[in-house]
Design a protein around this motif. Structure first.
Motif, PDB file in Angstrom:
ATOM      1  N   SER A 181       0.832  -1.206   0.000  1.00 48.77           N
ATOM      2  CA  SER A 181       0.000   0.000   0.000  1.00 48.77           C
ATOM      3  C   SER A 181       0.863   1.251   0.000  1.00 48.77           C
ATOM      4  CB  SER A 181      -0.931   0.005   1.221  1.00 48.77           C
ATOM      5  OG  SER A 181      -1.842  -1.063   1.183  1.00 48.77           O
ATOM      6  N   GLU A 182       1.924   1.226   0.792  1.00 48.00           N
ATOM      7  CA  GLU A 182       2.820   2.381   0.844  1.00 48.00           C
ATOM      8  C   GLU A 182       3.513   2.600  -0.494  1.00 48.00           C
ATOM      9  OE1 GLU A 182       5.504   1.872   4.092  1.00 48.00           O
ATOM     10  OE2 GLU A 182       3.911   1.606   5.585  1.00 48.00           O
ATOM     11  N   ALA A 183       3.916   1.512  -1.128  1.00 44.52           N
ATOM     12  CA  ALA A 183       4.568   1.639  -2.429  1.00 44.52           C
ATOM     13  C   ALA A 183       3.604   2.158  -3.490  1.00 44.52           C
ATOM     14  CB  ALA A 183       5.145   0.283  -2.848  1.00 44.52           C
ATOM     15  N   LEU A 184       2.367   1.678  -3.452  1.00 46.52           N
ATOM     16  CA  LEU A 184       1.368   2.111  -4.432  1.00 46.52           C
ATOM     17  C   LEU A 184       1.071   3.604  -4.320  1.00 46.52           C
ATOM     18  CD1 LEU A 184      -1.202  -0.817  -4.320  1.00 46.52           C
ATOM     19  CD2 LEU A 184       0.133  -0.102  -6.296  1.00 46.52           C
ATOM     20  N   ALA A 185       1.110   4.129  -3.104  1.00 45.36           N
ATOM     21  CA  ALA A 185       0.766   5.538  -2.892  1.00 45.36           C
ATOM     22  C   ALA A 185       1.668   6.461  -3.687  1.00 45.36           C
ATOM     23  CB  ALA A 185       0.836   5.876  -1.402  1.00 45.36           C
ATOM     24  N   ASP A 186       2.912   6.051  -3.939  1.00 42.83           N
ATOM     25  CA  ASP A 186       3.841   6.885  -4.696  1.00 42.83           C
ATOM     26  C   ASP A 186       3.567   6.840  -6.193  1.00 42.83           C
ATOM     27  OD1 ASP A 186       5.178   7.563  -2.360  1.00 42.83           O
ATOM     28  OD2 ASP A 186       6.526   5.838  -2.498  1.00 42.83           O
ATOM     29  N   ALA A 187       2.882   5.778  -6.637  1.00 42.75           N
ATOM     30  CA  ALA A 187       2.659   5.599  -8.072  1.00 42.75           C
ATOM     31  C   ALA A 187       1.241   5.928  -8.499  1.00 42.75           C
ATOM     32  CB  ALA A 187       2.986   4.150  -8.464  1.00 42.75           C
ATOM     33  N   VAL A 188       0.275   5.529  -7.697  1.00 36.80           N
ATOM     34  CA  VAL A 188      -1.139   5.778  -7.999  1.00 36.80           C
ATOM     35  C   VAL A 188      -1.782   6.334  -6.723  1.00 36.80           C
ATOM     36  CG1 VAL A 188      -3.295   4.796  -8.862  1.00 36.80           C
ATOM     37  CG2 VAL A 188      -1.118   3.802  -9.577  1.00 36.80           C
ATOM     38  N   PRO A 189      -1.756   7.645  -6.541  1.00 38.62           N
ATOM     39  CA  PRO A 189      -2.323   8.228  -5.318  1.00 38.62           C
ATOM     40  C   PRO A 189      -3.773   7.799  -5.109  1.00 38.62           C
ATOM     41  CG  PRO A 189      -1.096   9.875  -6.548  1.00 38.62           C
ATOM     42  CD  PRO A 189      -1.188   8.676  -7.435  1.00 38.62           C
ATOM     43  N   TYR A 190      -4.135   7.546  -3.862  1.00 38.43           N
ATOM     44  CA  TYR A 190      -5.481   7.070  -3.536  1.00 38.43           C
ATOM     45  C   TYR A 190      -5.968   7.728  -2.259  1.00 38.43           C
ATOM     46  CZ  TYR A 190      -2.506   4.035  -0.671  1.00 38.43           C
ATOM     47  OH  TYR A 190      -1.556   3.570   0.197  1.00 38.43           O
ATOM     48  N   TYR A 191      -7.238   7.563  -2.003  1.00 37.63           N
ATOM     49  CA  TYR A 191      -7.900   8.137  -0.831  1.00 37.63           C
ATOM     50  C   TYR A 191      -7.868   7.133   0.313  1.00 37.63           C
ATOM     51  CZ  TYR A 191     -11.841   9.845   2.022  1.00 37.63           C
ATOM     52  OH  TYR A 191     -12.650  10.281   3.042  1.00 37.63           O
ATOM     53  N   GLN A 192      -7.455   7.577   1.480  1.00 37.97           N
ATOM     54  CA  GLN A 192      -7.412   6.778   2.700  1.00 37.97           C
ATOM     55  C   GLN A 192      -6.558   5.529   2.542  1.00 37.97           C
ATOM     56  OE1 GLN A 192     -11.467   6.310   4.188  1.00 37.97           O
ATOM     57  NE2 GLN A 192     -11.367   8.302   5.164  1.00 37.97           N
ATOM     58  N   ALA A 193      -7.155   4.361   2.265  1.00 38.70           N
ATOM     59  CA  ALA A 193      -6.386   3.119   2.206  1.00 38.70           C
ATOM     60  C   ALA A 193      -6.955   2.206   1.130  1.00 38.70           C
ATOM     61  CB  ALA A 193      -6.425   2.403   3.560  1.00 38.70           C
ATOM     62  N   PRO A 194      -6.094   1.407   0.488  1.00 42.68           N
ATOM     63  CA  PRO A 194      -6.599   0.440  -0.494  1.00 42.68           C
ATOM     64  C   PRO A 194      -7.428  -0.653   0.180  1.00 42.68           C
ATOM     65  CG  PRO A 194      -4.228   0.799  -0.755  1.00 42.68           C
ATOM     66  CD  PRO A 194      -4.628   1.407   0.547  1.00 42.68           C
ATOM     67  N   CYS A 195      -8.309  -1.255  -0.583  1.00 46.85           N
ATOM     68  CA  CYS A 195      -9.019  -2.458  -0.150  1.00 46.85           C
ATOM     69  C   CYS A 195      -8.376  -3.644  -0.861  1.00 46.85           C
ATOM     70  CB  CYS A 195     -10.501  -2.378  -0.513  1.00 46.85           C
ATOM     71  SG  CYS A 195     -11.454  -1.218   0.486  1.00 46.85           S
ATOM     72  N   TRP A 196      -7.842  -4.571  -0.086  1.00 45.38           N
ATOM     73  CA  TRP A 196      -7.223  -5.771  -0.624  1.00 45.38           C
ATOM     74  C   TRP A 196      -8.153  -6.958  -0.415  1.00 45.38           C
ATOM     75  CZ3 TRP A 196      -2.685  -5.282  -3.211  1.00 45.38           C
ATOM     76  CH2 TRP A 196      -1.884  -4.160  -2.953  1.00 45.38           C
ATOM     77  N   TYR A 197      -8.254  -7.815  -1.413  1.00 49.36           N
ATOM     78  CA  TYR A 197      -9.090  -9.005  -1.317  1.00 49.36           C
ATOM     79  C   TYR A 197      -8.284 -10.220  -1.761  1.00 49.36           C
ATOM     80  CZ  TYR A 197     -12.740  -5.393  -1.718  1.00 49.36           C
ATOM     81  OH  TYR A 197     -13.511  -4.276  -1.555  1.00 49.36           O
ATOM     82  N   THR A 198      -8.558 -11.375  -1.173  1.00 47.45           N
ATOM     83  CA  THR A 198      -8.154 -12.632  -1.787  1.00 47.45           C
ATOM     84  C   THR A 198      -9.409 -13.276  -2.355  1.00 47.45           C
ATOM     85  OG1 THR A 198      -8.314 -13.790   0.351  1.00 47.45           O
ATOM     86  CG2 THR A 198      -6.131 -13.036  -0.355  1.00 47.45           C
ATOM     87  N   LEU A 199      -9.243 -13.940  -3.503  1.00 46.16           N
ATOM     88  CA  LEU A 199     -10.325 -14.660  -4.150  1.00 46.16           C
ATOM     89  C   LEU A 199      -9.920 -16.122  -4.300  1.00 46.16           C
ATOM     90  CD1 LEU A 199     -11.274 -12.237  -7.103  1.00 46.16           C
ATOM     91  CD2 LEU A 199     -12.107 -12.202  -4.756  1.00 46.16           C
ATOM     92  N   ASP A 200     -10.883 -17.009  -4.203  1.00 42.69           N
ATOM     93  CA  ASP A 200     -10.643 -18.419  -4.478  1.00 42.69           C
ATOM     94  C   ASP A 200     -10.557 -18.583  -5.997  1.00 42.69           C
ATOM     95  OD1 ASP A 200     -10.653 -21.133  -4.796  1.00 42.69           O
ATOM     96  OD2 ASP A 200     -12.527 -21.500  -3.730  1.00 42.69           O
ATOM     97  N   PRO A 201      -9.414 -19.000  -6.545  1.00 39.73           N
ATOM     98  CA  PRO A 201      -9.310 -19.113  -8.004  1.00 39.73           C
ATOM     99  C   PRO A 201     -10.339 -20.056  -8.615  1.00 39.73           C
ATOM    100  CG  PRO A 201      -7.151 -19.289  -6.971  1.00 39.73           C
ATOM    101  CD  PRO A 201      -8.166 -19.345  -5.868  1.00 39.73           C
ATOM    102  N   ALA A 202     -10.815 -21.034  -7.835  1.00 35.57           N
ATOM    103  CA  ALA A 202     -11.771 -22.009  -8.371  1.00 35.57           C
ATOM    104  C   ALA A 202     -13.168 -21.437  -8.527  1.00 35.57           C
ATOM    105  CB  ALA A 202     -11.821 -23.239  -7.472  1.00 35.57           C
ATOM    106  N   SER A 203     -13.508 -20.414  -7.757  1.00 32.52           N
ATOM    107  CA  SER A 203     -14.873 -19.878  -7.770  1.00 32.52           C
ATOM    108  C   SER A 203     -14.936 -18.377  -7.980  1.00 32.52           C
ATOM    109  CB  SER A 203     -15.574 -20.205  -6.445  1.00 32.52           C
ATOM    110  OG  SER A 203     -14.918 -19.546  -5.364  1.00 32.52           O
ATOM    111  N   LEU A 204     -13.804 -17.676  -7.813  1.00 32.08           N
ATOM    112  CA  LEU A 204     -13.720 -16.210  -7.870  1.00 32.08           C
ATOM    113  C   LEU A 204     -14.545 -15.548  -6.777  1.00 32.08           C
ATOM    114  CD1 LEU A 204     -13.763 -15.505 -11.727  1.00 32.08           C
ATOM    115  CD2 LEU A 204     -11.815 -15.881 -10.202  1.00 32.08           C
ATOM    116  N   LEU A 205     -14.833 -16.270  -5.708  1.00 34.30           N
ATOM    117  CA  LEU A 205     -15.533 -15.704  -4.557  1.00 34.30           C
ATOM    118  C   LEU A 205     -14.523 -15.176  -3.538  1.00 34.30           C
ATOM    119  CD1 LEU A 205     -18.365 -18.356  -4.029  1.00 34.30           C
ATOM    120  CD2 LEU A 205     -18.504 -16.186  -5.254  1.00 34.30           C
ATOM    121  N   VAL A 206     -14.910 -14.130  -2.815  1.00 33.84           N
ATOM    122  CA  VAL A 206     -14.026 -13.477  -1.846  1.00 33.84           C
ATOM    123  C   VAL A 206     -13.765 -14.392  -0.656  1.00 33.84           C
ATOM    124  CG1 VAL A 206     -13.794 -11.534  -0.256  1.00 33.84           C
ATOM    125  CG2 VAL A 206     -14.798 -11.178  -2.519  1.00 33.84           C
TER     126      VAL A 206
END
Length: 391
Positions: free
Chosen positions: A31-56
């Motif tokens: 997140s800290e690295a991304l802030a220097d390249a693509v400025p964003y508001y507050q904090a990123p939302c990170w998700y993991t997805l199950d590759p078999a179903s694409l569900l969170v």
């Protein structure tokens, strides 16, 4: 944002994914690295997805320890755009809410939810490996009055998301090996660049003893482990590039298949490799569907494609059957699961088996424990039990 800033951010993220970090730490430092390249508001939302179903399966946002239930309800039951699974299936793998709504985000329920939290713009990028598996997603936001996400932002994210996908996959593997769920969990052995065993998790000898030509008591690793370690170690030679996860499938002495995952662990003083050993299970979603609903093998395949958002025509082409046959399978699936539509099917499976995992991972993140990448399974008494393996 200048090209140098984006290049530095990309190099920093590549380096982070090679350090064997737990997933939450990887998300925080990325997140800290991304802030220097693509400025964003507050904090990123990170998700993991199950590759078999694409569900969170998990969500992490530094300022939001719990994902609002209404967000999940809208994601899986609502009629909206810019949904995670849709972006994960798309060719570009990156989408903004302004694009998805034709420039009028006020027509989107998720825009109104975002505005309540101060975010006007939304950009979602899927974390997809070079081989095509989706292991997560990233949400970035900007408040009203800020510049729009542009082509440079999207190009940067398309370049860096495969690196983040491999990092997420690696962190999930390492977390599960160091803190396995259930007696059949994976084991881990760390090998130095001089082919010496540096450390190992309890029980890994059980897996290694099943592999041909190894002798754990004598400290001799099986050739299959050394081969995977060698492939992973080569990626450690280039510290500015993301290391691939080397994978091998080996027939054990007992006659069952075992999967080896090798990933480099680069530090300032040494080069090491973590080799994870586990039984070759089918995708987690398949045994879950069989145990919970009694679906046949073909009904499980159809359901998995529905979860991923495939149309009847898509499913028919994948399974080499007619559209009519797909519809017959779907009717049987609906009857067995007690739903009336595809959307209800996706929602039921998510809230029965994946939403509990999201909540479990929120607790684990707060407690400093490794996050899990698969659905949380219920036993017949309604209690949570360990999932039946990994992809």
């Amino acid at each position: 944002m200048g090209g140098n800033a984006k290049e530095r951010a990309r190099d920093k993220i590549a380096a982070l994914t090679r350090h064997g970090l737990d997933l939450v730490t990887l998300w925080q430092e990325s997140s800290e690295a991304l802030a220097d390249a693509v400025p964003y508001y507050q904090a990123p939302c990170w998700y993991t997805l199950d590759p078999a179903s694409l569900l969170v399966t998990s969500h992490f946002n530094k300022g939001m320890p719990q994902l609002p239930p209404e967000w999940l309800a809208e994601e899986y039951y609502g009629d909206d755009v810019n949904k995670l699974a849709d972006i994960a299936r798309s060719g570009p793998g990156v989408s903004t809410l302004h694009e998805a709504t034709g420039g009028d985000p006020t027509t989107s329920p998720r825009w109104h939810q975002n505005m309540e939290l101060g975010g006007d713009q939304e950009l979602i990028a899927c974390l997809r490996t070079k081989s095509g598996e989706v292991w997560g997603a990233l949400g970035l936001y900007r408040e009203p009055g800020q510049p729009m996400f542009d082509d440079e932002d999207r190009d940067f994210l398309r370049a860096v998301t495969p690196v983040l996908a491999e990092g997420a996959r690696r962190s999930l593997l390492l977390g599960e090996a160091t803190d396995p769920e259930g007696a059949d969990g994976p084991g881990l052995v760390v090998v130095t660049s001089r082919w010496e065993i540096e450390s190992a998790t309890p029980g890994v000898e059980r897996w290694l003893s099943e592999l041909p030509d190894g002798d754990w008591a004598a400290g001799r690793l099986p050739s299959s482990v050394l081969a995977v370690a060698g492939r992973a170690l080569r990626t450690a030679t280039y510290p500015d590039e993301p290391g691939e996860v080397a994978v091998s499938r080996v027939l054990s002495r007992s006659g069952r298949w075992v999967v080896l995952h090798g990933t480099s662990l680069v530090s300032s003083t040494s080069r090491r490799v973590a080799v994870i050993v586990e039984p070759a299970h089918p995708g987690r979603i398949a045994p879950l569907l069989m145990a919970a609903y009694g679906l046949t093998d073909r009904e499980q395949e159809v359901t998995r494609h529905v979860l991923q958002g495939d149309s009847t025509t898509d499913i028919a082409e994948h399974l080499f059957v007619s559209a009519h046959t797909v519809q017959q399978h779907l009717k049987s699936v609906f009857d067995k699961t007690g739903v009336r539509s595809r959307r209800d099917l996706v929602g039921k499976i998510f809230f029965a088996h994946y939403e509990p995992r999201v909540r479990d991972n929120e607790h684990r993140a707060g407690a400093g424990q490794p996050l899990r990448g698969g659905p949380l399974v219920h036993d017949p008494l309604g209690e949570h039990v360990a999932p039946p393996g990994r992809r």
